[in-house]
Design a protein around this motif. Structure first.
Motif: not given
Length: 121
Positions: A55-73
């Motif tokens: 669960f912790l790894i999934k949580f961190i990975a989802v936040f990393a995905l969100i941060a990585a794709f923050k500016g993508v339109t």
């Protein structure tokens, strides 16, 4: 269903965001189930720790995905977020239901020895 909702509410970008959300949830939760199942075969005492670490790894990975794709339109981030949230709740409800209906005994009974069977005790 989520992809159709994304399409209806936010157009093609919403459908793409929802599709990415569906893929993320399916991949992450399937990997989590596989890891916990594998660890359970090795040691049942480690099952809870494996689930929490997963669960912790999934949580961190989802936040990393969100941060990585923050500016993508190219896709709708709101459709992605709502899809991930909705499918996570659906997955957890289905997993809870499957666990409740599994009829798995949660206590271990000690095998009776031959001496106890002969003496009636």
């Amino acid at each position: 269903m989520a992809i159709l909702a994304g399409l209806a509410l936010a157009g093609a970008k919403g459908a793409l965001g929802s599709a990415i959300g569906v893929a993320v949830v399916l991949v992450f939760f399937t990997l989590g189930v596989l890891v916990v199942s594998y660890v359970t075969k090795i040691s049942q005492q480690l099952m809870m720790m494996a689930g929490l670490i997963s669960f912790l790894i999934k949580f961190i990975a989802v936040f990393a995905l969100i941060a990585a794709f923050k500016g993508v339109t190219a896709w709708n981030a709101h459709a992605f977020g709502w899809t991930v949230l909705a499918l996570t709740l659906v997955w957890l409800a289905a997993e809870t239901n499957a666990t409740i209906n599994a009829k798995t005994p949660y206590t271990e009974t000690a095998p009776r020895s031959r001496d106890q069977e002969k003496s009636g005790g």
